[in-house]
Motif scaffolding. Structure first.
Motif, mmCIF file in Angstrom:
data_model
loop_
_atom_site.group_PDB
_atom_site.id
_atom_site.type_symbol
_atom_site.label_atom_id
_atom_site.label_comp_id
_atom_site.label_asym_id
_atom_site.label_seq_id
_atom_site.Cartn_x
_atom_site.Cartn_y
_atom_site.Cartn_z
ATOM 1 N N SER A 1 0.864 -1.178 0.000
ATOM 2 C CA SER A 1 0.000 0.000 0.000
ATOM 3 C C SER A 1 0.900 1.228 0.000
ATOM 4 C CB SER A 1 -0.910 0.009 1.232
ATOM 5 O OG SER A 1 -1.757 1.149 1.222
ATOM 6 N N LYS B 1 -3.546 8.828 -0.703
ATOM 7 C CA LYS B 1 -5.003 8.668 -0.627
ATOM 8 C C LYS B 1 -5.454 7.237 -0.899
ATOM 9 C CE LYS B 1 -5.762 13.436 -2.212
ATOM 10 N NZ LYS B 1 -6.284 14.286 -3.310
ATOM 11 N N ASP B 2 -4.592 6.420 -1.496
ATOM 12 C CA ASP B 2 -4.975 5.043 -1.808
ATOM 13 C C ASP B 2 -4.951 4.157 -0.555
ATOM 14 O OD1 ASP B 2 -5.431 2.962 -4.032
ATOM 15 O OD2 ASP B 2 -3.782 2.101 -2.875
ATOM 16 N N ASN C 1 -5.904 2.237 2.485
ATOM 17 C CA ASN C 1 -7.242 1.834 2.912
ATOM 18 C C ASN C 1 -7.106 0.682 3.897
ATOM 19 O OD1 ASN C 1 -9.803 0.311 2.889
ATOM 20 N ND2 ASN C 1 -10.436 1.776 1.332
ATOM 21 N N ARG D 1 -9.130 -2.510 3.141
ATOM 22 C CA ARG D 1 -8.579 -3.338 2.062
ATOM 23 C C ARG D 1 -7.389 -4.149 2.576
ATOM 24 N NH1 ARG D 1 -6.539 0.246 -1.851
ATOM 25 N NH2 ARG D 1 -8.695 0.830 -2.247
ATOM 26 N N TYR E 1 0.689 6.327 8.840
ATOM 27 C CA TYR E 1 0.303 5.153 8.056
ATOM 28 C C TYR E 1 0.828 3.872 8.704
ATOM 29 C CZ TYR E 1 -0.968 8.459 4.372
ATOM 30 O OH TYR E 1 -1.551 9.486 3.656
ATOM 31 N N SER F 1 -3.554 -2.952 -4.686
ATOM 32 C CA SER F 1 -4.254 -2.306 -5.786
ATOM 33 C C SER F 1 -3.250 -1.691 -6.765
ATOM 34 C CB SER F 1 -5.219 -1.236 -5.256
ATOM 35 O OG SER F 1 -4.536 -0.306 -4.447
ATOM 36 N N ASP G 1 -6.437 11.379 -7.396
ATOM 37 C CA ASP G 1 -6.937 10.455 -6.380
ATOM 38 C C ASP G 1 -5.916 9.405 -5.961
ATOM 39 O OD1 ASP G 1 -6.802 8.906 -8.619
ATOM 40 O OD2 ASP G 1 -8.947 8.462 -8.729
ATOM 41 N N LYS H 1 -4.791 6.972 -7.470
ATOM 42 C CA LYS H 1 -5.062 5.638 -7.975
ATOM 43 C C LYS H 1 -4.163 5.340 -9.168
ATOM 44 C CE LYS H 1 -9.844 5.436 -6.360
ATOM 45 N NZ LYS H 1 -11.263 5.278 -6.730
ATOM 46 N N ARG I 1 -8.584 -4.142 -6.974
ATOM 47 C CA ARG I 1 -9.291 -3.226 -6.088
ATOM 48 C C ARG I 1 -10.526 -3.904 -5.503
ATOM 49 N NH1 ARG I 1 -8.578 1.791 -5.006
ATOM 50 N NH2 ARG I 1 -6.939 1.877 -6.554
ATOM 51 N N ARG J 1 -16.015 -2.943 10.535
ATOM 52 C CA ARG J 1 -15.344 -3.638 9.430
ATOM 53 C C ARG J 1 -15.400 -5.155 9.640
ATOM 54 N NH1 ARG J 1 -11.498 0.500 10.361
ATOM 55 N NH2 ARG J 1 -9.999 -0.985 11.236
#
Length: 358
Positions: free
Chosen positions: A126, A130-131, A133, A136, A167, A209, A236, A238, A264, A320
């Motif tokens: 990761s 912003k990606d 998550n 995920r 993070y 992702s 974003d 991504k 994703r 979650r």
């Protein structure tokens, strides 16, 4: 163009080979677990080969003095070991797997999709943007636990954010069984920090992702640009899909490295134990509820609601867990229903065929 995999295999006399000379198959990941499933006398007629690429038109397999493409047939995925049938390659036998990654196929179809087999370590990648998550990441870790594969979370692009520690802290809350590493994929970090898991005969995989740096990490370990890379979208964070098929590469020291297309959408199926491992603290609380069928909402004696009131668990993390557990139950039940329908259909077809033969 046919790929020459032999250049990725270390020479028999290299300094990185153990005292006992390592065979070409061992450098491909062959272990006693697989040899116990084979008949020594039949080895010449059905030699073991490993699936190193998955194409729409077939599977590329690599063995001792063998590198060929076989047509679709075996229910195999990248990383699988087969007993190769030279007379009819589509009949090659898939050996029992030490580990397997699978998911429910995207879309409305409830079929399972094999991702990879016989992986020793999975690097869950990761990026610090912003990606990132947490939900995920929990899905990937649950998948790894279910497959009984060692998961390691890799956080990339830390040099491009103001506070990478935030993070790291978030990723570290997922499970105390999972190490979290921060690295710069474009530096010497990957070779040095990932060395403990990337030894000769080991198989490692990168999951995550698109745009998080998986292919860049693959290239770093291989010390050459075999995997395509591309920049992420700035709006974003991504990424674009640069890896289009699952493929095993081999490092100079004989470690098998799997690069996979970004995923994703990761629908989980039959990973109840993996989810329980990720949320072990919540599962332990649930066992203390007064009622075995407690829904952890308003029931009296609910240990989870009590822990929430005492601020002992994170409500977002509980949400979650509920979501993943519900998804697992739904996908598992619909898969069972599909098997029942398929079985009934097969019975009907067999009955019709028997009638027509009379």
């Amino acid at each position: 163009m046919k790929r020459d995999y032999s250049k990725f295999l270390p020479p028999a006399g290299s300094s990185e080979i153990p005292k006992r000379e390592t065979s070409p198959l061992e450098r491909l990941g062959w272990k006693p677990f697989f040899s116990q499933q084979t008949d020594v006398d039949a080895a010449a007629d059905a030699p073991p080969v490993r699936v190193v690429e998955v194409h729409r038109t077939g599977l590329r397999v690599l063995g001792e003095n063998l590198d060929t493409l076989i047509p679709p047939g075996p229910d195999a995925t990248v990383g699988d070991w087969l007993l190769y049938d030279p007379q009819k390659p589509s009949n090659s036998k898939v050996l029992e797997r030490r580990s397997v990654f699978e998911r429910r196929a995207p879309g409305s179809d409830r079929k399972r999709q094999l991702i990879a087999a016989n992986v020793d370590t999975v690097f869950i990648v990761s990026s610090c943007n912003k990606d990132f998550n947490i939900a995920r990441l929990e899905r990937y870790v649950a998948l790894a636990f279910e497959a009984e594969v060692t998961p390691v979370i890799l956080l990339t692009k830390a040099d491009l954010c103001d506070d990478p520690h935030a993070y790291v802290k978030a990723a570290s809350t997922i499970s105390n069984r999972v190490l979290v590493e921060v690295l710069n994929a474009l530096s010497e970090d990957p070779i040095a920090k990932l060395a403990p898991w990337c030894k000769s005969g080991q198989t490692v995989a990168f999951l995550g992702s698109s745009g998080v740096g998986k292919s860049t990490l693959v290239n770093a370990l291989l010390q050459e640009g075999v995997a395509d890379t591309a920049a992420i979208r700035e709006d974003d964070s991504k990424g674009r899909h640069t890896t289009t098929r699952r493929q095993l590469h081999f490092t100079p020291n004989g470690c098998a490295v799997l690069d996979t297309p970004g995923m994703r959408e990761l629908q989980l199926t039959d990973v109840e134990a993996g989810i329980a491992d990720v949320f072990a603290d919540i599962v332990a609380l649930a066992r203390r509820c007064r009622f075995s069928d407690c829904r952890h909402e308003t029931e009296p004696g609910c240990a989870i609601q009590g822990a929430l009131e005492r601020s002992e668990i994170d409500p977002d993390r509980l949400a979650r867990w509920n979501k993943l557990a519900a998804e697992e139950r739904f996908n598992a039940s619909t898969l069972a229903e599909r098997k029942t329908v398929d079985k009934s259909l097969r019975k009907m077809i067999n009955a019709i065929q028997r009638k027509n033969r009379k």
